[in-house]
Design a protein around this motif. Structure first.
Motif, PDB file in Angstrom:
ATOM      1  N   ILE A  18       0.767  -1.363  -0.017  1.00  0.00           N
ATOM      2  CA  ILE A  18       0.233   0.047  -0.106  1.00  0.00           C
ATOM      3  C   ILE A  18       0.782   1.234   0.069  1.00  0.00           C
ATOM      4  O   ILE A  18       1.569   1.473   1.022  1.00  0.00           O
ATOM      5  CB  ILE A  18      -1.020   0.062   1.380  1.00  0.00           C
ATOM      6  N   ILE A  19       0.842   1.947  -1.127  1.00  0.00           N
ATOM      7  CA  ILE A  19       1.593   3.303  -1.056  1.00  0.00           C
ATOM      8  C   ILE A  19       0.390   4.438  -0.845  1.00  0.00           C
ATOM      9  O   ILE A  19      -0.522   4.490  -1.579  1.00  0.00           O
ATOM     10  CB  ILE A  19       2.073   3.332  -2.532  1.00  0.00           C
ATOM     11  N   ASN A  23       6.602  11.350  -0.182  1.00  0.00           N
ATOM     12  CA  ASN A  23       8.038  11.984  -0.123  1.00  0.00           C
ATOM     13  C   ASN A  23       8.079  13.266  -1.043  1.00  0.00           C
ATOM     14  O   ASN A  23       8.929  13.327  -1.909  1.00  0.00           O
ATOM     15  CB  ASN A  23       9.058  11.061  -0.488  1.00  0.00           C
ATOM     16  N   ASN A  24       6.971  14.225  -0.745  1.00  0.00           N
ATOM     17  CA  ASN A  24       6.915  15.308  -1.492  1.00  0.00           C
ATOM     18  C   ASN A  24       6.449  15.021  -3.028  1.00  0.00           C
ATOM     19  O   ASN A  24       6.852  15.783  -4.002  1.00  0.00           O
ATOM     20  CB  ASN A  24       8.214  16.199  -1.589  1.00  0.00           C
ATOM     21  N   GLN A  25       5.699  13.953  -3.251  1.00  0.00           N
ATOM     22  CA  GLN A  25       5.444  13.662  -4.480  1.00  0.00           C
ATOM     23  C   GLN A  25       3.914  13.750  -4.552  1.00  0.00           C
ATOM     24  O   GLN A  25       2.950  13.487  -3.708  1.00  0.00           O
ATOM     25  CB  GLN A  25       5.804  12.429  -5.192  1.00  0.00           C
ATOM     26  N   THR A  26       3.182  13.702  -5.961  1.00  0.00           N
ATOM     27  CA  THR A  26       1.991  13.733  -5.973  1.00  0.00           C
ATOM     28  C   THR A  26       1.380  12.114  -6.302  1.00  0.00           C
ATOM     29  O   THR A  26       2.344  11.346  -6.779  1.00  0.00           O
ATOM     30  CB  THR A  26       1.356  14.544  -7.045  1.00  0.00           C
ATOM     31  N   LEU A  27       0.111  11.743  -6.119  1.00  0.00           N
ATOM     32  CA  LEU A  27      -0.215  10.549  -6.275  1.00  0.00           C
ATOM     33  C   LEU A  27      -0.002  10.329  -7.689  1.00  0.00           C
ATOM     34  O   LEU A  27       0.334   9.016  -8.312  1.00  0.00           O
ATOM     35  CB  LEU A  27      -1.521  10.276  -6.014  1.00  0.00           C
ATOM     36  N   VAL A  30       2.515   7.165 -12.456  1.00  0.00           N
ATOM     37  CA  VAL A  30       3.063   7.284 -13.912  1.00  0.00           C
ATOM     38  C   VAL A  30       4.584   6.562 -13.743  1.00  0.00           C
ATOM     39  O   VAL A  30       5.019   5.821 -14.687  1.00  0.00           O
ATOM     40  CB  VAL A  30       3.439   8.662 -14.178  1.00  0.00           C
ATOM     41  N   LYS A  31       5.372   6.763 -12.685  1.00  0.00           N
ATOM     42  CA  LYS A  31       6.398   6.378 -12.704  1.00  0.00           C
ATOM     43  C   LYS A  31       6.403   4.776 -12.267  1.00  0.00           C
ATOM     44  O   LYS A  31       7.019   3.849 -13.117  1.00  0.00           O
ATOM     45  CB  LYS A  31       7.333   6.672 -11.392  1.00  0.00           C
ATOM     46  N   LEU A  32       5.364   4.227 -11.804  1.00  0.00           N
ATOM     47  CA  LEU A  32       5.202   2.832 -11.602  1.00  0.00           C
ATOM     48  C   LEU A  32       4.372   2.020 -12.628  1.00  0.00           C
ATOM     49  O   LEU A  32       5.043   1.037 -13.131  1.00  0.00           O
ATOM     50  CB  LEU A  32       3.849   2.863 -10.268  1.00  0.00           C
ATOM     51  N   ASN A  33       3.740   2.866 -13.586  1.00  0.00           N
ATOM     52  CA  ASN A  33       3.488   2.209 -14.972  1.00  0.00           C
ATOM     53  C   ASN A  33       4.689   1.872 -15.637  1.00  0.00           C
ATOM     54  O   ASN A  33       4.832   0.939 -16.396  1.00  0.00           O
ATOM     55  CB  ASN A  33       2.549   3.356 -15.575  1.00  0.00           C
ATOM     56  N   GLN A  34       5.639   2.806 -15.586  1.00  0.00           N
ATOM     57  CA  GLN A  34       6.745   2.558 -16.419  1.00  0.00           C
ATOM     58  C   GLN A  34       7.633   1.344 -15.902  1.00  0.00           C
ATOM     59  O   GLN A  34       8.054   0.667 -16.655  1.00  0.00           O
ATOM     60  CB  GLN A  34       7.661   4.011 -16.489  1.00  0.00           C
ATOM     61  N   MET A  35       7.808   1.322 -14.755  1.00  0.00           N
ATOM     62  CA  MET A  35       8.325   0.000 -14.140  1.00  0.00           C
ATOM     63  C   MET A  35       7.699  -1.210 -14.575  1.00  0.00           C
ATOM     64  O   MET A  35       8.361  -2.004 -14.820  1.00  0.00           O
ATOM     65  CB  MET A  35       8.411   0.156 -12.397  1.00  0.00           C
ATOM     66  N   ILE A  36       6.518  -1.278 -14.469  1.00  0.00           N
ATOM     67  CA  ILE A  36       5.715  -2.409 -14.685  1.00  0.00           C
ATOM     68  C   ILE A  36       5.970  -2.573 -16.386  1.00  0.00           C
ATOM     69  O   ILE A  36       5.696  -3.804 -16.660  1.00  0.00           O
ATOM     70  CB  ILE A  36       4.125  -2.339 -14.533  1.00  0.00           C
ATOM     71  N   LYS A  37       5.643  -1.559 -17.159  1.00  0.00           N
ATOM     72  CA  LYS A  37       5.870  -1.692 -18.495  1.00  0.00           C
ATOM     73  C   LYS A  37       7.149  -2.396 -18.795  1.00  0.00           C
ATOM     74  O   LYS A  37       7.232  -3.211 -19.823  1.00  0.00           O
ATOM     75  CB  LYS A  37       5.732  -0.036 -19.194  1.00  0.00           C
ATOM     76  N   LEU A  71      10.207  -0.817  -5.310  1.00  0.00           N
ATOM     77  CA  LEU A  71       9.479   0.213  -5.353  1.00  0.00           C
ATOM     78  C   LEU A  71      10.075   1.376  -4.353  1.00  0.00           C
ATOM     79  O   LEU A  71       9.793   2.668  -4.970  1.00  0.00           O
ATOM     80  CB  LEU A  71       8.066  -0.002  -4.636  1.00  0.00           C
ATOM     81  N   ARG A  72      10.461   1.286  -3.419  1.00  0.00           N
ATOM     82  CA  ARG A  72      11.015   2.304  -2.647  1.00  0.00           C
ATOM     83  C   ARG A  72      12.104   2.979  -3.095  1.00  0.00           C
ATOM     84  O   ARG A  72      12.295   4.359  -3.039  1.00  0.00           O
ATOM     85  CB  ARG A  72      11.514   1.773  -1.057  1.00  0.00           C
ATOM     86  N   LYS A  73      13.140   2.148  -3.924  1.00  0.00           N
ATOM     87  CA  LYS A  73      14.264   2.983  -4.479  1.00  0.00           C
ATOM     88  C   LYS A  73      13.846   3.608  -5.726  1.00  0.00           C
ATOM     89  O   LYS A  73      14.280   4.750  -6.047  1.00  0.00           O
ATOM     90  CB  LYS A  73      15.059   1.718  -4.905  1.00  0.00           C
ATOM     91  N   LYS A  74      12.917   2.916  -6.504  1.00  0.00           N
ATOM     92  CA  LYS A  74      12.544   3.708  -8.198  1.00  0.00           C
ATOM     93  C   LYS A  74      11.652   4.628  -8.010  1.00  0.00           C
ATOM     94  O   LYS A  74      11.823   5.699  -8.570  1.00  0.00           O
ATOM     95  CB  LYS A  74      12.239   2.388  -8.927  1.00  0.00           C
ATOM     96  N   LEU A  75      10.877   4.454  -6.775  1.00  0.00           N
ATOM     97  CA  LEU A  75       9.853   5.657  -6.831  1.00  0.00           C
ATOM     98  C   LEU A  75      10.145   6.512  -5.735  1.00  0.00           C
ATOM     99  O   LEU A  75       9.261   7.623  -5.519  1.00  0.00           O
ATOM    100  CB  LEU A  75       8.267   5.143  -6.384  1.00  0.00           C
ATOM    101  N   ASN A  76      11.230   6.714  -5.200  1.00  0.00           N
ATOM    102  CA  ASN A  76      11.849   7.444  -4.177  1.00  0.00           C
ATOM    103  C   ASN A  76      10.741   7.711  -3.083  1.00  0.00           C
ATOM    104  O   ASN A  76      10.337   8.715  -2.619  1.00  0.00           O
ATOM    105  CB  ASN A  76      12.109   9.020  -4.817  1.00  0.00           C
TER     106      ASN A  76
END
Length: 244
Positions: free
Chosen positions: A164-165, A171-175, A180-187, A221-226
């Protein structure tokens, strides 16, 4: 017999509609049933099957009441015309060919944005990864702590769980930025056996994976999504079983 045929405004070719109607009115083929042959000797005066109880006896008074009840004419209701397409916009005469029927409610701000040409561009709510064999060497065995948790809860390593994110990890990012970053990782198949969904109403992202890969997925997730804070691993029926 009255026939009502509903059709879409752009499918009003008379020949096609007539053919559809004729096909619908065709009688169903009737199969001739074979003659019945009893499985017991019918020449015998005694039948092998007997009713367990005797038939009910109706008195003359009860029979007269039934006759009087049957003799009362029932009110015949007129045929009600039920339009099954009343609430379906695609059958409305004012709908143009190719027009989107998603603009009915007019409150699509939570689902997508309207582009310059007037079409509604919906934002994805699900993202699914493809199976990949390239990550097998990078995935380490489960930690002793997590193995102990699985043994206590009697959970299999291929049981599905979800990370659960939530806002405390943004960390000062928007949902939307994280999504968008997560979609790139899954892609790019960086998250094995994963599928994810965004819960905009709860301001959360759920990343589903097999427990076998959950530690690898969580650290990735923690590393790539900061991400910061604590991420919780949730299992249906058991709640939060692990945190990272």
């Amino acid at each position: 017999m009255e026939v009502v045929l509903h059709y879409r405004p752009w499918q009003k070719d008379p020949a096609v509609l007539q053919k559809i109607t004729e096909e619908a009115l065709k009688e169903f083929p009737v199969r001739q049933l074979p003659s019945f042959r009893p499985w017991f000797p019918c020449h015998s005066c005694k039948l092998p099957l007997k009713p367990k109880r005797r038939p009910p006896v109706i008195s003359a008074e009860e029979a007269e009441q039934v006759k009087q009840h049957l003799s009362i004419p029932e009110k015949v209701c007129g045929s009600l015309i039920y339009d099954c397409t009343e609430d379906l916009q695609e059958f409305h005469s004012d709908l143009k060919v190719g027009q989107s029927i998603l603009t009915e409610s007019g409150n699509l701000s939570s689902l997508g944005k309207q582009s310059a040409n007037g079409r509604v561009k919906l934002r994805r709510s699900w993202s699914v990864s493809l199976p990949s064999s390239d990550l097998k060497d990078k995935i380490l065995p489960l930690s002793r702590e997590l193995q102990s948790i699985l043994e206590n809860l009697k959970l299999h390593a291929f049981y599905r769980a979800r990370w659960i994110i939530e806002p405390c990890t943004f960390n000062n990012q928007t949902l939307e930025d994280i999504w968008v970053k997560l979609n790139q990782m899954i892609k790019h198949n960086e998250l094995p056996s994963c599928n994810a969904t965004i819960q905009r109403c709860e301001d959360q992202i759920w990343v589903f994976c097999d427990i076998l890969y959950c530690e690898y997925v969580g650290s990735n997730l923690r590393k790539k999504l900061n991400l910061g804070g604590i991420m919780n691993l949730f299992v249906q029926g058991h709640g939060v079983i692990y945190s990272l």
